[in-house]
Design a protein around this motif. Sequence first.
Motif, PDB file in Angstrom:
ATOM      1  N   THR A 218      36.910  71.982  62.336  1.00  0.00           N
ATOM      2  CA  THR A 218      36.558  70.683  62.899  1.00  0.00           C
ATOM      3  C   THR A 218      35.125  70.353  62.466  1.00  0.00           C
ATOM      4  N   PHE A 219      34.692  69.136  62.736  1.00  0.00           N
ATOM      5  CA  PHE A 219      33.297  68.800  62.445  1.00  0.00           C
ATOM      6  C   PHE A 219      32.371  69.713  63.239  1.00  0.00           C
ATOM      7  N   GLU A 220      32.705  69.985  64.491  1.00  0.00           N
ATOM      8  CA  GLU A 220      31.853  70.841  65.325  1.00  0.00           C
ATOM      9  C   GLU A 220      31.725  72.237  64.725  1.00  0.00           C
ATOM     10  N   LYS A 221      32.824  72.787  64.225  1.00  0.00           N
ATOM     11  CA  LYS A 221      32.773  74.110  63.591  1.00  0.00           C
ATOM     12  C   LYS A 221      31.964  74.040  62.296  1.00  0.00           C
ATOM     13  N   ALA A 222      32.158  72.987  61.507  1.00  0.00           N
ATOM     14  CA  ALA A 222      31.390  72.823  60.272  1.00  0.00           C
ATOM     15  C   ALA A 222      29.894  72.756  60.592  1.00  0.00           C
ATOM     16  N   HIS A 223      29.533  72.003  61.620  1.00  0.00           N
ATOM     17  CA  HIS A 223      28.131  71.888  62.037  1.00  0.00           C
ATOM     18  C   HIS A 223      27.553  73.267  62.358  1.00  0.00           C
ATOM     19  N   THR A 224      28.300  74.044  63.127  1.00  0.00           N
ATOM     20  CA  THR A 224      27.855  75.392  63.497  1.00  0.00           C
ATOM     21  C   THR A 224      27.710  76.277  62.266  1.00  0.00           C
ATOM     22  N   LEU A 225      28.719  76.293  61.396  1.00  0.00           N
ATOM     23  CA  LEU A 225      28.679  77.119  60.183  1.00  0.00           C
ATOM     24  C   LEU A 225      27.518  76.737  59.276  1.00  0.00           C
ATOM     25  N   LEU A 226      27.309  75.450  59.086  1.00  0.00           N
ATOM     26  CA  LEU A 226      26.219  74.987  58.224  1.00  0.00           C
ATOM     27  C   LEU A 226      24.864  75.393  58.793  1.00  0.00           C
ATOM     28  N   THR A 227      24.698  75.257  60.086  1.00  0.00           N
ATOM     29  CA  THR A 227      23.446  75.646  60.731  1.00  0.00           C
ATOM     30  C   THR A 227      23.224  77.147  60.598  1.00  0.00           C
ATOM     31  N   GLN A 228      24.269  77.944  60.839  1.00  0.00           N
ATOM     32  CA  GLN A 228      24.159  79.399  60.709  1.00  0.00           C
ATOM     33  C   GLN A 228      23.870  79.828  59.274  1.00  0.00           C
ATOM     34  N   ALA A 229      24.315  79.021  58.311  1.00  0.00           N
ATOM     35  CA  ALA A 229      24.087  79.333  56.897  1.00  0.00           C
ATOM     36  C   ALA A 229      22.715  78.855  56.416  1.00  0.00           C
ATOM     37  N   GLY A 230      21.928  78.241  57.318  1.00  0.00           N
ATOM     38  CA  GLY A 230      20.574  77.853  56.971  1.00  0.00           C
ATOM     39  C   GLY A 230      20.386  76.406  56.570  1.00  0.00           C
ATOM     40  N   PHE A 231      21.421  75.590  56.713  1.00  0.00           N
ATOM     41  CA  PHE A 231      21.288  74.169  56.414  1.00  0.00           C
ATOM     42  C   PHE A 231      20.715  73.451  57.630  1.00  0.00           C
ATOM     43  N   SER A 232      20.126  72.290  57.399  1.00  0.00           N
ATOM     44  CA  SER A 232      19.563  71.513  58.500  1.00  0.00           C
ATOM     45  C   SER A 232      20.004  70.060  58.383  1.00  0.00           C
ATOM     46  N   GLY A 233      19.723  69.287  59.418  1.00  0.00           N
ATOM     47  CA  GLY A 233      20.015  67.862  59.391  1.00  0.00           C
ATOM     48  C   GLY A 233      21.487  67.550  59.210  1.00  0.00           C
ATOM     49  N   VAL A 234      22.349  68.359  59.772  1.00  0.00           N
ATOM     50  CA  VAL A 234      23.796  68.160  59.630  1.00  0.00           C
ATOM     51  C   VAL A 234      24.204  66.895  60.381  1.00  0.00           C
ATOM     52  N   SER A 235      24.865  65.986  59.685  1.00  0.00           N
ATOM     53  CA  SER A 235      25.319  64.776  60.359  1.00  0.00           C
ATOM     54  C   SER A 235      26.649  64.301  59.783  1.00  0.00           C
ATOM     55  N   ARG A 236      27.441  63.760  60.664  1.00  0.00           N
ATOM     56  CA  ARG A 236      28.731  63.180  60.286  1.00  0.00           C
ATOM     57  C   ARG A 236      28.447  61.798  59.706  1.00  0.00           C
ATOM     58  N   ILE A 237      28.962  61.525  58.500  1.00  0.00           N
ATOM     59  CA  ILE A 237      28.651  60.248  57.852  1.00  0.00           C
ATOM     60  C   ILE A 237      29.863  59.337  57.709  1.00  0.00           C
ATOM     61  N   GLY A 238      31.053  59.842  57.993  1.00  0.00           N
ATOM     62  CA  GLY A 238      32.220  58.986  57.881  1.00  0.00           C
ATOM     63  C   GLY A 238      33.497  59.710  58.250  1.00  0.00           C
ATOM     64  N   GLU A 239      34.560  58.916  58.370  1.00  0.00           N
ATOM     65  CA  GLU A 239      35.883  59.481  58.623  1.00  0.00           C
ATOM     66  C   GLU A 239      36.929  58.544  58.043  1.00  0.00           C
ATOM     67  N   HIS A 240      38.102  59.116  57.812  1.00  0.00           N
ATOM     68  CA  HIS A 240      39.203  58.376  57.188  1.00  0.00           C
ATOM     69  C   HIS A 240      40.504  58.987  57.711  1.00  0.00           C
ATOM     70  N   PRO A 241      41.504  58.175  58.000  1.00  0.00           N
ATOM     71  CA  PRO A 241      42.785  58.741  58.457  1.00  0.00           C
ATOM     72  C   PRO A 241      43.409  59.608  57.364  1.00  0.00           C
ATOM     73  N   SER A 242      43.939  60.734  57.777  1.00  0.00           N
ATOM     74  CA  SER A 242      44.636  61.615  56.835  1.00  0.00           C
ATOM     75  C   SER A 242      46.031  61.062  56.562  1.00  0.00           C
ATOM     76  N   SER A 243      46.442  61.098  55.318  1.00  0.00           N
ATOM     77  CA  SER A 243      47.798  60.637  54.989  1.00  0.00           C
ATOM     78  C   SER A 243      48.827  61.747  55.167  1.00  0.00           C
ATOM     79  N   PHE A 244      48.365  62.979  55.386  1.00  0.00           N
ATOM     80  CA  PHE A 244      49.287  64.108  55.529  1.00  0.00           C
ATOM     81  C   PHE A 244      49.449  64.581  56.965  1.00  0.00           C
ATOM     82  N   ARG A 245      48.530  64.228  57.822  1.00  0.00           N
ATOM     83  CA  ARG A 245      48.560  64.676  59.209  1.00  0.00           C
ATOM     84  C   ARG A 245      48.218  63.483  60.094  1.00  0.00           C
TER      85      ARG A 245
END
Length: 171
Positions: free
Chosen positions: A133-160
């Motif tokens: 999820t975005f929340e998990k991605a945010h956590t992983l990126l922060t733990q990996a040393g990235f900063s300023g994590v932000s959601r910039i967009g979304e789009h409906p999935s055609s498969f789910r």
Amino acid sequence: MNATEARQLIEAAIPPQTTATWADLGCRAGAFTYAVADLLGKGSKIFAVDKLNQHLSAKRGETQIEFLQADLERQPLPFRSLDGIIMANTLHYIKDQEAFLKQLRAYLKDNGQLLLVEYDTVRSNQWVPFPLTFEKAHTLLTQAGFSGVSRIGEHPSSFRNEMIFACVAHA
């Protein structure tokens, strides 16, 4: 998702007409490679990387595209000091996502950016074995040393019956 939809999803993270060097990890047929190319300025370059051989144009507008066939989890990549990396629907194939994200930082310049595009889901299947999820991605990126994590967009999935999110993080 076509290149126009891909561009709309990520354009908030890429300053228009900037000359830069990027990599698209897990590029497949190149929808996001071409979307990034459409946003970059004259003299830019994109390394399009995929495990399977892909046939991408060598140039899109004023941006040079170089295809590299490589297994992202098993082979070192031949570049350093990138301005940006995009991974669109790729990270969910990586088992040890945090370790992989830590490795990616070595390919980026200081304050280089990583763009992730992923299904916003916790449900795995054969096409999305390690969902995030975005929340998990945010956590992983922060733990990996990235900063300023932000959601910039979304789009409906055609498969789910779910959404695809795009987020940006800085090295």
